[in-house]
Every structure is written in C-alpha cells, then in structure tokens.
Design a protein around this motif. Sequence first.
Motif, PDB file in Angstrom:
ATOM      1  N   MET A   1       0.773  -1.000   0.201  1.00  0.00           N
ATOM      2  CA  MET A   1       0.015  -0.018   0.017  1.00  0.00           C
ATOM      3  C   MET A   1       0.904   1.156   0.154  1.00  0.00           C
ATOM      4  O   MET A   1       0.575   2.203  -0.708  1.00  0.00           O
ATOM      5  N   LYS A   2       1.903   1.147   0.929  1.00  0.00           N
ATOM      6  CA  LYS A   2       2.703   2.489   1.056  1.00  0.00           C
ATOM      7  C   LYS A   2       3.590   2.687  -0.354  1.00  0.00           C
ATOM      8  O   LYS A   2       3.736   3.946  -0.815  1.00  0.00           O
ATOM      9  N   ILE A   3       3.868   1.738  -1.129  1.00  0.00           N
ATOM     10  CA  ILE A   3       4.756   1.765  -2.165  1.00  0.00           C
ATOM     11  C   ILE A   3       3.625   2.433  -3.422  1.00  0.00           C
ATOM     12  O   ILE A   3       4.282   3.338  -4.361  1.00  0.00           O
ATOM     13  N   GLN A   4       2.728   2.139  -3.351  1.00  0.00           N
ATOM     14  CA  GLN A   4       1.678   2.662  -4.116  1.00  0.00           C
ATOM     15  C   GLN A   4       1.362   3.987  -4.126  1.00  0.00           C
ATOM     16  O   GLN A   4       1.178   4.683  -5.114  1.00  0.00           O
TER      17      GLN A   4
ATOM     18  N   GLY B   1      13.205  11.954  -7.788  1.00  0.00           N
ATOM     19  CA  GLY B   1      14.568  12.691  -7.421  1.00  0.00           C
ATOM     20  C   GLY B   1      14.613  12.704  -5.977  1.00  0.00           C
ATOM     21  O   GLY B   1      15.832  13.133  -5.614  1.00  0.00           O
ATOM     22  N   THR B   2      13.658  12.572  -5.355  1.00  0.00           N
ATOM     23  CA  THR B   2      13.774  12.532  -3.600  1.00  0.00           C
ATOM     24  C   THR B   2      13.021  11.575  -2.963  1.00  0.00           C
ATOM     25  O   THR B   2      12.630  11.560  -1.807  1.00  0.00           O
ATOM     26  N   SER B   3      12.810  10.301  -3.875  1.00  0.00           N
ATOM     27  CA  SER B   3      12.279   9.209  -3.129  1.00  0.00           C
ATOM     28  C   SER B   3      12.983   7.913  -3.760  1.00  0.00           C
ATOM     29  O   SER B   3      13.056   7.940  -4.715  1.00  0.00           O
ATOM     30  N   PHE B   4      13.035   7.270  -2.724  1.00  0.00           N
ATOM     31  CA  PHE B   4      14.052   5.706  -2.933  1.00  0.00           C
ATOM     32  C   PHE B   4      13.534   4.731  -2.119  1.00  0.00           C
ATOM     33  O   PHE B   4      12.939   4.633  -1.147  1.00  0.00           O
ATOM     34  N   LEU B   5      13.761   3.481  -2.781  1.00  0.00           N
ATOM     35  CA  LEU B   5      13.413   2.351  -2.206  1.00  0.00           C
ATOM     36  C   LEU B   5      14.877   1.530  -1.943  1.00  0.00           C
ATOM     37  O   LEU B   5      15.518   1.464  -2.714  1.00  0.00           O
ATOM     38  N   LEU B   6      14.886   1.070  -0.845  1.00  0.00           N
ATOM     39  CA  LEU B   6      15.878   0.173  -0.249  1.00  0.00           C
ATOM     40  C   LEU B   6      15.488  -1.178  -0.021  1.00  0.00           C
ATOM     41  O   LEU B   6      14.497  -1.428   0.786  1.00  0.00           O
ATOM     42  N   LEU B   7      16.349  -2.146  -0.714  1.00  0.00           N
ATOM     43  CA  LEU B   7      15.984  -3.562  -0.474  1.00  0.00           C
ATOM     44  C   LEU B   7      17.136  -4.042   0.428  1.00  0.00           C
ATOM     45  O   LEU B   7      18.278  -3.821  -0.089  1.00  0.00           O
TER      46      LEU B   7
ATOM     47  N   LEU C   1      16.248   5.058  11.084  1.00  0.00           N
ATOM     48  CA  LEU C   1      15.317   5.743  10.271  1.00  0.00           C
ATOM     49  C   LEU C   1      14.837   6.927  10.722  1.00  0.00           C
ATOM     50  O   LEU C   1      14.278   7.131  11.834  1.00  0.00           O
ATOM     51  N   PRO C   2      14.835   8.200   9.986  1.00  0.00           N
ATOM     52  CA  PRO C   2      14.034   9.369  10.555  1.00  0.00           C
ATOM     53  C   PRO C   2      12.649   9.247  10.536  1.00  0.00           C
ATOM     54  O   PRO C   2      12.065   8.445  10.029  1.00  0.00           O
ATOM     55  N   PRO C   3      12.130  10.063  11.476  1.00  0.00           N
ATOM     56  CA  PRO C   3      10.403  10.095  11.739  1.00  0.00           C
ATOM     57  C   PRO C   3       9.926  10.271  10.098  1.00  0.00           C
ATOM     58  O   PRO C   3      10.488  10.883   9.212  1.00  0.00           O
ATOM     59  N   GLY C   4       8.826   9.508   9.960  1.00  0.00           N
ATOM     60  CA  GLY C   4       8.077   9.771   8.601  1.00  0.00           C
ATOM     61  C   GLY C   4       8.509   8.773   7.672  1.00  0.00           C
ATOM     62  O   GLY C   4       7.642   8.761   6.647  1.00  0.00           O
ATOM     63  N   GLN C   5       9.824   8.264   7.719  1.00  0.00           N
ATOM     64  CA  GLN C   5       9.977   7.185   6.591  1.00  0.00           C
ATOM     65  C   GLN C   5       9.388   5.844   7.231  1.00  0.00           C
ATOM     66  O   GLN C   5       8.881   5.476   8.275  1.00  0.00           O
ATOM     67  N   ILE C   6       9.440   4.950   6.091  1.00  0.00           N
ATOM     68  CA  ILE C   6       8.598   3.632   5.988  1.00  0.00           C
ATOM     69  C   ILE C   6       9.700   2.647   6.048  1.00  0.00           C
ATOM     70  O   ILE C   6      10.630   2.459   5.243  1.00  0.00           O
ATOM     71  N   ALA C   7       9.642   1.462   7.008  1.00  0.00           N
ATOM     72  CA  ALA C   7      10.333   0.304   7.005  1.00  0.00           C
ATOM     73  C   ALA C   7       9.722  -0.979   6.865  1.00  0.00           C
ATOM     74  O   ALA C   7       8.542  -0.910   7.863  1.00  0.00           O
ATOM     75  N   ALA C   8       9.705  -1.847   6.578  1.00  0.00           N
ATOM     76  CA  ALA C   8       8.806  -3.186   6.287  1.00  0.00           C
ATOM     77  C   ALA C   8       9.689  -4.337   6.196  1.00  0.00           C
ATOM     78  O   ALA C   8      10.773  -4.411   5.611  1.00  0.00           O
ATOM     79  N   ARG C   9       9.148  -5.458   6.532  1.00  0.00           N
ATOM     80  CA  ARG C   9       9.447  -6.776   6.290  1.00  0.00           C
ATOM     81  C   ARG C   9       9.110  -7.410   4.876  1.00  0.00           C
ATOM     82  O   ARG C   9       7.793  -7.175   4.776  1.00  0.00           O
TER      83      ARG C   9
ATOM     84  N   LEU D   1      11.434   2.695   2.379  1.00  0.00           N
ATOM     85  CA  LEU D   1      10.836   3.901   1.594  1.00  0.00           C
ATOM     86  C   LEU D   1      11.235   5.029   2.024  1.00  0.00           C
ATOM     87  O   LEU D   1      10.729   5.636   3.048  1.00  0.00           O
ATOM     88  N   LEU D   2      11.945   5.794   1.329  1.00  0.00           N
ATOM     89  CA  LEU D   2      12.445   7.223   1.706  1.00  0.00           C
ATOM     90  C   LEU D   2      11.745   8.277   0.766  1.00  0.00           C
ATOM     91  O   LEU D   2      11.759   8.014  -0.338  1.00  0.00           O
ATOM     92  N   GLN D   3      11.461   9.386   1.605  1.00  0.00           N
ATOM     93  CA  GLN D   3      10.971  10.402   0.940  1.00  0.00           C
ATOM     94  C   GLN D   3      11.658  11.853   1.462  1.00  0.00           C
ATOM     95  O   GLN D   3      11.940  11.831   2.717  1.00  0.00           O
ATOM     96  N   GLY D   4      11.897  12.620   0.227  1.00  0.00           N
ATOM     97  CA  GLY D   4      12.480  13.771   0.883  1.00  0.00           C
ATOM     98  C   GLY D   4      14.051  13.839   1.141  1.00  0.00           C
ATOM     99  O   GLY D   4      14.574  14.458   1.785  1.00  0.00           O
ATOM    100  N   PHE D   5      14.544  12.893   0.572  1.00  0.00           N
ATOM    101  CA  PHE D   5      15.969  12.551   0.573  1.00  0.00           C
ATOM    102  C   PHE D   5      16.389  12.740  -0.837  1.00  0.00           C
ATOM    103  O   PHE D   5      16.136  12.515  -1.785  1.00  0.00           O
TER     104      PHE D   5
END
Length: 354
Positions: free
Chosen positions: A200-203, A212-218, A251-259, A268-272
């Motif tokens: 849901m979050k990645i959608q 340019g300011t949004s990233f996915l880390l696996l 992880l800074p506040p507001g960023q997303i981490a999932a299994r 999922l990072l935004q504003g980076f």
Amino acid sequence: MAEDRISFIPRYHETPDQAAEYLRLTLPLLSKHRLPVNPVNYAIGYDYVAGNNRPLREAIDRLQQTHQPLTPELCIRFYKEYILDEAARRFEKVGDSLQHLVGNTLSEVEKTETQAGHSAATLEQQAALLQQQEPAQIAEVLQNVIQETRNLAAAGSELRSNLQATNREIHQLRAELEMMKEAAFTDALTGLLNRRAFDMKIQQLLANAPVGTSFLLLLDLDHFKKINDQYGHLTGDKVLRFTAEVIRKHLPPGQIAARYGGEEMAVLLQGFDRAQALRLAEQIRETLAKSRLKRRDNEETLGQVTLSIGIAGLEENDTVDSLIERADQALYEAKRQGRNRVIDDRGLIRRESS
C-alpha cells in the motif's frame, strides 16, 4: 485504554516449558494426519492441544469421532473460520458499538430539542401573561418563568453530561480501531510493517512522491540460511528482530520500513537526495556489521552478521514493478560483489564494505 481490551491478535501466555510441551504434542497430531508443519497447520494443531480455542477443538473432535481425516483444505478453512474470522467479528463489534453510540447521541439531542421547544412555548405564554396581569400576579408568572428556565438548564446539563460520556467512549473505540489497524499492518516478528502494508505504501509513493527525492532500499541478510541451519530458527528470529531494530534506530521520523519477505526488508524514503539515501543505507549496514551478536543461552558468538543493500531512486514513468526490479538488481549486484555492501542502481555505484 487498558491493553487487555485490545485483543485483535490471539494472545498466548504460555511459559517456554509449556510451549515446548505443546510442540511435543502438536507434531504427532500433524504427523497422524500427514500434514506438513507449516504456519497454518501448526497454528491449528497448537490451539487444539493447548485448548485455547474451544470451537476449533470441538470441530476437530467431531472429525475424529467420525474417523474423518484432518486435511490441509480443512486446516485452511478452520484457520479462516476459527482464527482469522475472529478479527472480522471484532471489527463488526466495534462498528456496532459506534452505531449504538451515534443512535444514543441523536436520541439525546432530539430529547433536548423537544424540551427546548416546550420551554420556548411556555416562556412565550408567560410573556403574554405578563402583559395581561396585575402587578400582584406578576411574581407568580416570574416564578413560572424561572422554573421553566431551570428545566431547560437541567436538560442542557444532562445532554452535556451524556455527550461527554459518549465522547469518551468514541475516543476509546477510535483508539481500539487504531490498535487493530496497526496490528493488521504490522509484522508480528520484527514489529516493522508487513508486506501488505508495504504494498500500500509503495503505491502511495508512486502516486504522490516527487521524482529525485524518493528511494526504495531492499536489505537482505547475508548467509541467513546458514544462521538458521547452524544455530536454529529461534536464533534466526532474534537476528531478524535485532536487524529490524537497527533499521528503526537509523530511520528518520516519517520514513517507512517493512519486512518484505523472509530475511529481506525494505525501506521507503521521501524527501531524500541520493547522497542522503546512500549515507543512511551505509549507516544501517555498518552498524549491523560492527555488532557482535551472541546466543543468550550459552553466550556463543554468532560471528559477523551483515546486510547487502540495493537502492533504486524513483524515476519518471516508474511502476511498482520497475522500481522494485531496479532495487532488486542493485541488491543482486551487492551479493555478487561479495555481500556486506550498498549498491546504487544508478550505474551500480560500488560501496566497499568496511
């Protein structure tokens, strides 16, 4: 609100010795019915031998009394009916409670409106009488006005009290709904978001986040199968929990981490910008690599536990699949280059392990 009111997730309070005994009893039961020891079947067997779930136990007892086998299909049905459906019943109960509260509130408002209307009519009558009465009778009319005013004030006070009680119940129910929602989207082992929540979050990321300011880390634990094989799955679970805690710590506040699945996690990072995303990934990787984990039972060290990380930045016309694919390719390159490193999808920039 007391925690024991939040019962969306089945709660187990067995000691390690009790749980071990239930394990000893569950495995022969599954073996008797030739059932593989997967999470669904084990949950069914565990609840049965523990006696925690009376409807489930009665259903299985009926099968045994009629000499019918407990099949994988029945296990799935029982799991949905006697375990998962409990969550649905709780949602329905909360919804019914909210509907009841709203109905009571409307009833109180209608009652007060009726009282106010009656008081208004009475006050108009008394005002008309004042114009007709002799001075000696005015005192009696004023007394009636005062009494009607008191009645109206009492009705308003009762409404306020009832609305305050209703508001407390609504806040309580809202808190329970939030807890239930959080439980539904949380991975029970790591405390991170689960795969459903990540999807849901990645959608949302693709729909709203700027390029340019949004990233996915696996992130994938290196040689995790070896940890499970050598030290057991309980130790493997502790490694997963520790890794999740390292991710949360950085992880800074507001960023997303999932299994994301198994030993793989996602951020999922935004504003980076890209440099910040790479730096965060390096901090996570380095912290875990420098940690020296030990088994609690015998203080045996597990050796160095490391992560490989692939990063992909959101691009124009990206889909969920294309973004994940680039992050996965970068992760694969990190594994190929020797693990314990971060690789960027832009030119697969190499980040040597320290």
